[in-house]
Design an enzyme around this catalytic site. Structure first.
Site, PDB file in Angstrom:
ATOM      1  N   GLU A 128      -0.535   1.949  -5.116  1.00  0.00           N
ATOM      2  CA  GLU A 128      -0.321   3.375  -4.852  1.00  0.00           C
ATOM      3  C   GLU A 128      -1.447   4.223  -5.440  1.00  0.00           C
ATOM      4  O   GLU A 128      -1.292   5.430  -5.614  1.00  0.00           O
ATOM      5  CB  GLU A 128       1.075   3.818  -5.286  1.00  0.00           C
ATOM      6  CG  GLU A 128       1.411   3.691  -6.744  1.00  0.00           C
ATOM      7  CD  GLU A 128       1.001   4.917  -7.546  1.00  0.00           C
ATOM      8  OE1 GLU A 128       1.656   5.943  -7.485  1.00  0.00           O
ATOM      9  OE2 GLU A 128      -0.022   4.805  -8.252  1.00  0.00           O
ATOM     10  N   TRP A 129      -2.610   3.572  -5.694  1.00  0.00           N
ATOM     11  CA  TRP A 129      -3.874   4.246  -6.013  1.00  0.00           C
ATOM     12  C   TRP A 129      -3.847   5.002  -7.338  1.00  0.00           C
ATOM     13  O   TRP A 129      -4.689   5.868  -7.572  1.00  0.00           O
ATOM     14  CB  TRP A 129      -4.298   5.199  -4.888  1.00  0.00           C
ATOM     15  CG  TRP A 129      -4.049   4.699  -3.512  1.00  0.00           C
ATOM     16  CD1 TRP A 129      -4.261   3.423  -3.053  1.00  0.00           C
ATOM     17  CD2 TRP A 129      -3.524   5.441  -2.411  1.00  0.00           C
ATOM     18  NE1 TRP A 129      -3.909   3.335  -1.733  1.00  0.00           N
ATOM     19  CE2 TRP A 129      -3.462   4.554  -1.309  1.00  0.00           C
ATOM     20  CE3 TRP A 129      -3.126   6.761  -2.233  1.00  0.00           C
ATOM     21  CZ2 TRP A 129      -2.990   4.946  -0.057  1.00  0.00           C
ATOM     22  CZ3 TRP A 129      -2.667   7.157  -0.985  1.00  0.00           C
ATOM     23  CH2 TRP A 129      -2.602   6.267   0.082  1.00  0.00           C
ATOM     24  N   GLY A 130      -2.889   4.718  -8.203  1.00  0.00           N
ATOM     25  CA  GLY A 130      -2.822   5.407  -9.485  1.00  0.00           C
ATOM     26  C   GLY A 130      -2.345   6.836  -9.402  1.00  0.00           C
ATOM     27  O   GLY A 130      -2.434   7.590 -10.382  1.00  0.00           O
ATOM     28  N   GLU A 131      -1.811   7.236  -8.254  1.00  0.00           N
ATOM     29  CA  GLU A 131      -1.442   8.641  -8.049  1.00  0.00           C
ATOM     30  C   GLU A 131      -0.302   9.095  -8.956  1.00  0.00           C
ATOM     31  O   GLU A 131      -0.245  10.253  -9.366  1.00  0.00           O
ATOM     32  CB  GLU A 131      -1.049   8.870  -6.590  1.00  0.00           C
ATOM     33  CG  GLU A 131      -2.224   8.842  -5.632  1.00  0.00           C
ATOM     34  CD  GLU A 131      -1.873   9.423  -4.282  1.00  0.00           C
ATOM     35  OE1 GLU A 131      -0.675   9.452  -3.938  1.00  0.00           O
ATOM     36  OE2 GLU A 131      -2.794   9.851  -3.572  1.00  0.00           O
TER      37      GLU A 131
ATOM     38  N   ASP B 276      -9.735   3.552  -3.868  1.00  0.00           N
ATOM     39  CA  ASP B 276     -10.469   2.368  -3.420  1.00  0.00           C
ATOM     40  C   ASP B 276     -11.877   2.315  -4.003  1.00  0.00           C
ATOM     41  O   ASP B 276     -12.566   3.332  -4.116  1.00  0.00           O
ATOM     42  CB  ASP B 276     -10.599   2.359  -1.901  1.00  0.00           C
ATOM     43  CG  ASP B 276      -9.293   2.018  -1.207  1.00  0.00           C
ATOM     44  OD1 ASP B 276      -8.258   1.956  -1.885  1.00  0.00           O
ATOM     45  OD2 ASP B 276      -9.316   1.829   0.025  1.00  0.00           O
TER      46      ASP B 276
ATOM     47  N   ASP C  90       0.825  -1.211   0.000  1.00  0.00           N
ATOM     48  CA  ASP C  90       0.000   0.000   0.000  1.00  0.00           C
ATOM     49  C   ASP C  90       0.860   1.262   0.000  1.00  0.00           C
ATOM     50  O   ASP C  90       2.087   1.203  -0.134  1.00  0.00           O
ATOM     51  CB  ASP C  90      -0.957  -0.044   1.198  1.00  0.00           C
ATOM     52  CG  ASP C  90      -2.323   0.558   0.890  1.00  0.00           C
ATOM     53  OD1 ASP C  90      -2.426   1.394  -0.022  1.00  0.00           O
ATOM     54  OD2 ASP C  90      -3.302   0.183   1.577  1.00  0.00           O
TER      55      ASP C  90
END
Length: 676
Positions: free
Chosen positions: A212-215, A234, A179
């Protein structure tokens, strides 16, 4: 989205891996632990580890349990048992993955991670051994930061990559979800590279999931590091969330392939926030996108429909096709999506996906989907488990929020199958109680062979009058010809506003005499004309509503989880008594019956999100955009919005994410009024 602890702003200068090894102090006051000296790897780290040549399939507990006490050793073992007992293992699911909250809040005196003794009294290795004994694999979770994402602040792996990877390998871990919380501002690629190297140094094959949430656009660089990478924030168990994530992931097809996959987050199938139709769409589109299929529902309490969706071998085969192509969008006009995926055997899978709140005809051709020109094709319905022939048209009337999933091939045995037919509905499904509406249905032969002895039947709820006023049968339909039937439909006076099912059923025979029955549900909406004068639109019944997180709220802000959990609507310090609280991406529809003139509102991001949130508002009248704002932020006061909706039958209120994702996008339609 799952709002995560604020990530510390990077305020110190840091080199690459060498700086981490030195354990520098940041001026923000957080010490980044020194990484253990890496052992000399047997060979240099490789861009690919030879794993996940098809998208990983398995289970992750987060979507159903979060960090509640029910996430424990007994549950994990029980999931492994269910995989075997319910046929999920046979369908291809193999990973049983632990998410956050498995560890103790502190490392031990040797700097090692330890399992929470209340949740996992026998330790992680014992659980791994049990999962392995079932012929399955096990995954674990940590964060590329000093702490994980849970509010308790469990130890993350930043600065401990090599020792943590060694522990995971010693425990028998097969999969790591890594994460992004509490990352101290360290460059994402740097942090994820270090763990890639640490996993490689263990010598154990461990699938590497970068979260990494697509950041930082991981689809541009993570293929050299991991087996899959999150492309979005999410997911949650709502139509709006699933739809938003799907739209973000679809354009990234070029990045996916064997061993490296776009990950639009876990499945919500069976968690209860969507209908079975919507869950079938969720599962269909994740499979067409070659996405990892990680079950997020509690299989201990799941019903038979959930298992039927998750274990559909024909749909799973689309996801697991070894060619490894992610589906691409052919068209998406007005919410009518055509997405096609190339398969290794030369066939094409076509998803006809209906984003809208009413049944829609969606069509393409076999050639447009990438198949060679041919006399005819076989067309397999992957949810209906039936094969037809088609002369080349690929078309269906798709229920609201539904997906028709077809596998099409230029096969020589097409004549052995009955012709495909398309069932259609013309006319507005908006019906005022006590008044008769006119509808027209069609049954069209799409096949190369004729359909014989064709009949059509339209049925409605008990008490409704459905009367045919033209022929309901035809002796034969050659290719491209249709049986057209006119109907009069009356909902009894006093019928409550809401959505009701009408079902069109066609029966016919193939040239070989095979009897075929095909049906499609249409949603009819019983509506009422808004009252004359000035009304609060939030007080009127909605035709439909989709929301990014939680339900649309009446006269409060959006609380994200359940109805009634919002706060008073507040924009720029001003409190409004009336309105709608939504979360991007959102769309709310109202029936206006052609008798209304204008919609007005004060719009903006709710104050409860402090400095976060960017959204844009628009009003549509029968699909036409009639008013819109630019991007609004939480720092702005309420903006006046006025829309001319004269003559419109349906008004649609839309909120988008402002182009930067949906984090904290709590949007308010304050003082929302309609004049009729």
């Amino acid at each position: 989205m799952r709002h995560l602890p604020t990530r510390t702003t990077r305020t110190c200068h840091r080199g690459l891996i060498g700086a981490l090894l030195a354990g520098l102090l940041c001026t923000a006051g957080t010490t980044v632990p020194a990484a253990a000296a890496p052992p000399a790897p047997a060979s240099a780290p490789r861009a690919g580890n030879g794993l996940a040549l098809t998208p990983p399939m398995g289970f992750n507990n987060w979507n159903s349990t979060h960090c509640r006490a029910e996430f424990n050793e007994s549950m994990v073992k029980g999931i492994a048992d269910i995989f075997v007992e319910k046929g999920l293992k046979d369908a291809g699911y193999q990973y049983v993955n632990l998410d956050d909250c498995w560890a103790k809040p502190q490392r031990n005196a040797d700097g090692e991670l330890e399992a929470d003794p209340q949740r996992f009294p026998n330790g992680i290795k014992a659980v791994a051994d049990y999962v392995h004994s079932k012929g399955l694999k096990i995954g674990i979770y940590t964060s590329a930061g000093t702490k994980t994402c849970d509010s308790v602040g469990l130890p993350g792996a930043l600065g401990h990559e090599y020792s943590d990877a060694r522990q995971f390998a010693d425990w028998g871990i097969d999969y790591l979800k890594y994460d992004n919380c509490n990352n101290q501002g360290v460059d994402a690629k740097e942090r994820y590279t270090t763990m890639r190297d640490a996993l490689a140094a263990t010598g154990r094959p461990i699938v590497y999931s970068i979260c990494e949430w697509g950041e930082n656009k991981p689809w541009e660089w993570a293929g050299e590091l991991g087996n899959l990478w999150r492309t979005t924030g999410d997911i949650n168990d709502s139509w709006g969330s699933m739809l938003s994530i799907m739209k973000q992931n679809l354009p990234l097809a070029a990045a996916a392939g064997p061993g490296h996959w776009n990950d639009p987050d876990m499945l919500e199938v069976g968690n209860g926030g969507m209908t079975d139709t919507e869950y079938r769409t969720h599962f269909s589109m994740w499979s067409v996108m070659a996405a990892p299929l990680l079950i997020g529902s509690d299989l201990r309490t799941a019903g038979p429909e959930t298992f039927e969706i998750l274990s559909n071998h024909e749909v799973v085969a689309v996801d697991q096709d070894p060619l490894g192509k992610q589906g691409t969008v052919l068209s998406s006009t007005d919410g009518r999506w055509v997405v096609t995926k190339e398969m290794r055997d030369g066939s094409r899978v076509v998803a006809l996906f209906n984003e809208t709140g009413s049944a829609q005809r969606i069509s393409t051709t076999a050639e447009a989907a990438g198949l060679p020109k041919a006399t005819a094709y076989t067309m397999r319905d992957l949810w209906g488990h039936t094969t037809y022939n088609t002369a080349g048209r690929v078309s269906a009337t798709v229920p609201a929020h539904g997906t028709v999933l077809l596998r099409i091939a230029a096969a020589g045995n097409w004549a052995a199958h009955p012709p495909a037919v398309e069932l259609g509905l013309d006319g507005s499904p908006l019906i005022e109680a006590g008044r008769t509406a006119a509808l027209t249905t069609t049954v069209t032969d799409l096949g190369r062979t004729p359909a014989a002895k064709v009949s059509a039947t339209l049925t409605g709820p008990a008490g409704w009058q459905v009367t045919a006023v033209s022929p309901t049968g035809a002796p034969a339909l050659p290719t491209g010809r249709a049986l057209t039937t006119r109907w009069q439909v009356t909902a009894p006076a006093g019928t409550a506003t809401g959505t009701y099912d009408l079902t069109l059923t066609a029966r016919y025979r193939s040239p070989a005499g095979t009897r075929v029955r095909s049906s499609v549900p249409f949603q009819a909406h019983v509506v009422v004309v808004p009252p004359a004068g000035d009304s609060y639109l939030s007080d009127l019944p909605r035709l439909s509503a989709t929301n990014g997180w939680g339900p649309v709220e009446q006269d409060t802000s959006n609380g994200e989880s359940k109805a009634g959990d919002g706060n008073p609507i507040t924009i720029g310090g001003t409190v409004f008594a009336k309105g709608l609280g939504v979360h991007a991406d959102s769309a709310v529809e109202f029936y206006t019956g052609g008798v209304c003139d204008a919609v007005t509102a004060q719009v903006g991001v709710d104050d409860e999100k402090e400095t976060r949130g960017t959204v844009a508002f628009e009003v549509r009248a029968d699909g036409r955009k009639v008013a819109s704002t630019g991007v609004l932020t939480q720092a702005m006061p309420a903006q006046s919005l006025s829309a001319d909706v004269r003559g419109a039958q349906v008004v649609r209120l839309v909120v988008t994410d402002g182009g930067d994702g949906t984090d904290s996008d709590h949007a308010d339609w304050a003082d929302l009024r309609i004049t009729c």
